[in-house]
Design a protein around this motif. Structure first.
Motif, short mmCIF file in Angstrom:
data_model
loop_
_atom_site.label_atom_id
_atom_site.label_comp_id
_atom_site.label_asym_id
_atom_site.label_seq_id
_atom_site.Cartn_x
_atom_site.Cartn_y
_atom_site.Cartn_z
N ALA A 17 -1.81 42.99 1.76
CA ALA A 17 -0.43 43.30 2.17
C ALA A 17 -0.34 43.48 3.68
N ILE A 18 -1.32 44.17 4.26
CA ILE A 18 -1.32 44.38 5.71
C ILE A 18 -1.42 43.05 6.44
N ILE A 19 -2.28 42.17 5.97
CA ILE A 19 -2.43 40.85 6.61
C ILE A 19 -1.14 40.07 6.53
N VAL A 20 -0.52 40.03 5.33
CA VAL A 20 0.70 39.25 5.15
C VAL A 20 1.83 39.79 6.01
N PHE A 21 2.04 41.11 6.00
CA PHE A 21 3.17 41.67 6.75
C PHE A 21 2.93 41.64 8.25
N SER A 22 1.68 41.64 8.68
CA SER A 22 1.41 41.49 10.11
C SER A 22 1.76 40.09 10.59
N ILE A 23 1.68 39.11 9.68
CA ILE A 23 2.09 37.74 10.01
C ILE A 23 3.61 37.61 9.98
N VAL A 24 4.23 38.29 9.00
CA VAL A 24 5.68 38.23 8.86
C VAL A 24 6.38 38.86 10.06
N SER A 25 5.86 39.99 10.54
CA SER A 25 6.50 40.70 11.66
C SER A 25 5.45 41.14 12.68
N GLY A 26 5.67 40.81 13.91
CA GLY A 26 4.75 41.20 14.97
C GLY A 26 4.77 42.69 15.23
N ARG A 27 5.83 43.39 14.78
CA ARG A 27 5.93 44.83 15.00
C ARG A 27 5.15 45.64 13.99
N PHE A 28 4.71 45.00 12.89
CA PHE A 28 4.13 45.75 11.80
C PHE A 28 2.89 46.53 12.23
N LEU A 29 2.01 45.92 12.99
CA LEU A 29 0.75 46.55 13.38
C LEU A 29 0.86 47.40 14.64
N SER A 30 2.07 47.61 15.14
CA SER A 30 2.22 48.47 16.31
C SER A 30 1.88 49.90 15.95
N ALA A 31 1.37 50.64 16.91
CA ALA A 31 0.97 52.03 16.66
C ALA A 31 2.15 52.86 16.18
N ALA A 32 3.31 52.64 16.76
CA ALA A 32 4.49 53.42 16.37
C ALA A 32 4.85 53.16 14.91
N ASN A 33 4.77 51.90 14.49
CA ASN A 33 5.15 51.57 13.11
C ASN A 33 4.13 52.08 12.10
N LEU A 34 2.84 51.96 12.42
CA LEU A 34 1.81 52.45 11.50
C LEU A 34 1.88 53.97 11.35
N GLY A 35 2.19 54.66 12.45
CA GLY A 35 2.39 56.11 12.37
C GLY A 35 3.58 56.46 11.50
N LEU A 36 4.62 55.63 11.58
CA LEU A 36 5.81 55.84 10.76
C LEU A 36 5.49 55.65 9.28
N VAL A 37 4.71 54.62 8.96
CA VAL A 37 4.33 54.37 7.57
C VAL A 37 3.57 55.57 7.00
N LEU A 38 2.62 56.11 7.78
CA LEU A 38 1.85 57.26 7.33
C LEU A 38 2.76 58.47 7.10
N ALA A 39 3.69 58.70 8.01
CA ALA A 39 4.62 59.84 7.86
C ALA A 39 5.50 59.65 6.63
N GLN A 40 5.92 58.42 6.37
CA GLN A 40 6.81 58.15 5.24
C GLN A 40 6.13 58.36 3.90
N VAL A 41 4.83 58.11 3.81
CA VAL A 41 4.14 58.21 2.52
C VAL A 41 3.54 59.60 2.29
#
Length: 351
Positions: free
Chosen positions: A53-77
């Motif tokens: 999933a990480i590989i696919v979504f990193s291809i779909v959106s260049g913002r996915f692997l940004s530090a800000a977005n990954l921190g957001l994912v962790l906070a959301q879960v």
């Protein structure tokens, strides 16, 4: 079988010493080998899904692997992961808890109102809220163990009760974070690690997973939890006090839900009676995606953490990809169906 001469001049039957088991293993299909591997290592499947999933979504959106977005994912879960941790303990015993979200939301309302309406110091109000959340879990445990009611029915009933009491106590009003002692929303504060912003609630969540990973893997209580879920009658005959095990599991789950309530207040910077409707199913989804069997006796808490991350990654990635929220729910639902189907297939593995 082979025949050999006996001392009396007759023949005796002698077992073959050939590597029959080895030959059977060699004749297994690749799919059967995968089945054996997943049966022995239940976390491998969820990890593979998360990485893909990480590989696919990193291809779909260049913002996915940004530090800000990954921190957001962790906070959301974080909140769902803590609730799913308590849910894991119950599902390991072949039970289920539909009241997880209701206990969490009601606990947050109790904490907030005890502090603001009654003027109780924040730390004490927090402790009282944790105790009350634990008591709610204990009520579920008593109904399951003493009255011998099915966990599904028990928690379906307490789901309605706790949500109704939540509305009565809160009067359907949200308590703002600015009106509460700072300790109530402290879990929402963040600190930086490189470009990441991590909440204190996420640190608490990771510590809880570490504690319960150790408890389940290295203590007698953990072994009794697995044994009770695998075969409760066999566990009872082996001398395990299965009623005490089940009661402890529901009680500990209540405490975890109350801790989730504290993290929830930090996440929202408020205590709202109108959230948490989806938390019950989300917690079960994380457990199932993490490889824990709904039939009990098999699974890992680390798998649940991976399952929660899968849910967070999918929702975040689909949102970044511009997928409508309705289809996001559809994707998660399909994941659950696939996960349960795979679990049933894995349980059919030949010993």
């Amino acid at each position: 079988m082979a025949n050999d001469a006996s001392p009396g001049g007759g023949t005796a039957t002698v077992p073959d010493t050939g590597a029959t088991g080895f030959e059977e293993r060699r004749t297994e299909s690749p799919l059967q080998r995968i089945q054996h591997v997943l049966h022995a290592n239940p976390i491998l499947g969820p990890l593979a899904v998360l990485v893909l999933a990480i590989i696919v979504f990193s291809i779909v959106s260049g913002r996915f692997l940004s530090a800000a977005n990954l921190g957001l994912v962790l906070a959301q879960v974080t909140v769902i992961a803590v609730l799913a941790l308590g849910q894991t303990l119950i599902i390991l015993t072949a039970g289920i808890d539909l009241s997880a979200g209701a206990i969490a939301v009601f606990s947050s309302i109790l904490m907030a109102n005890i502090a603001t309406d009654l003027g109780v110091p924040g730390a004490l109000a927090l402790i009282i809220g944790l105790v009350l959340g634990t008591a709610m879990g204990a009520i579920n445990g008593l109904l399951v163990t003493r009255l011998k009611l099915p966990p599904f029915i028990v928690t379906l009933g307490t789901l309605s009760i706790f949500f109704s009491l939540n509305s009565v106590v809160s009067q359907s009003e949200t308590v703002r974070g600015t009106d509460m002692p700072s300790i109530m929303t402290w879990t929402g504060n963040t600190f930086g690690i490189g470009g990441f912003r991590i909440t204190y609630g996420s640190i608490i969540m990771l510590l809880l997973f570490a504690v319960f990973w150790y408890a389940l893997a290295n203590t007698a209580w953990g072994r009794h939890v697995y044994a009770t879920g695998d075969d409760i009658e066999a566990a009872r005959l082996a001398g395990i006090r299965t009623g005490h095990v089940l009661f402890s599991v529901y009680t500990v789950a209540g405490l975890l839900y109350a801790i989730g309530a504290w993290i929830l207040m930090g996440r929202l910077a408020s205590a709202s009676p109108n959230v948490g409707v989806e938390y019950n199913l989300d917690s079960i989804t994380a457990v199932v995606l993490g490889g824990t069997s709904l039939f009990g006796g098999r699974g890992l808490v680390l798998g649940t953490l991976v399952g929660a991350l899968i849910v967070g990654v999918f929702r975040n990635g689909l949102q970044l990809g511009g997928v409508d929220v309705v289809w996001q729910g559809c994707a998660i639902g399909l994941l659950v169906l696939v996960a349960v189907s795979i679990d049933q297939w894995i349980r059919k593995v030949k010993a």
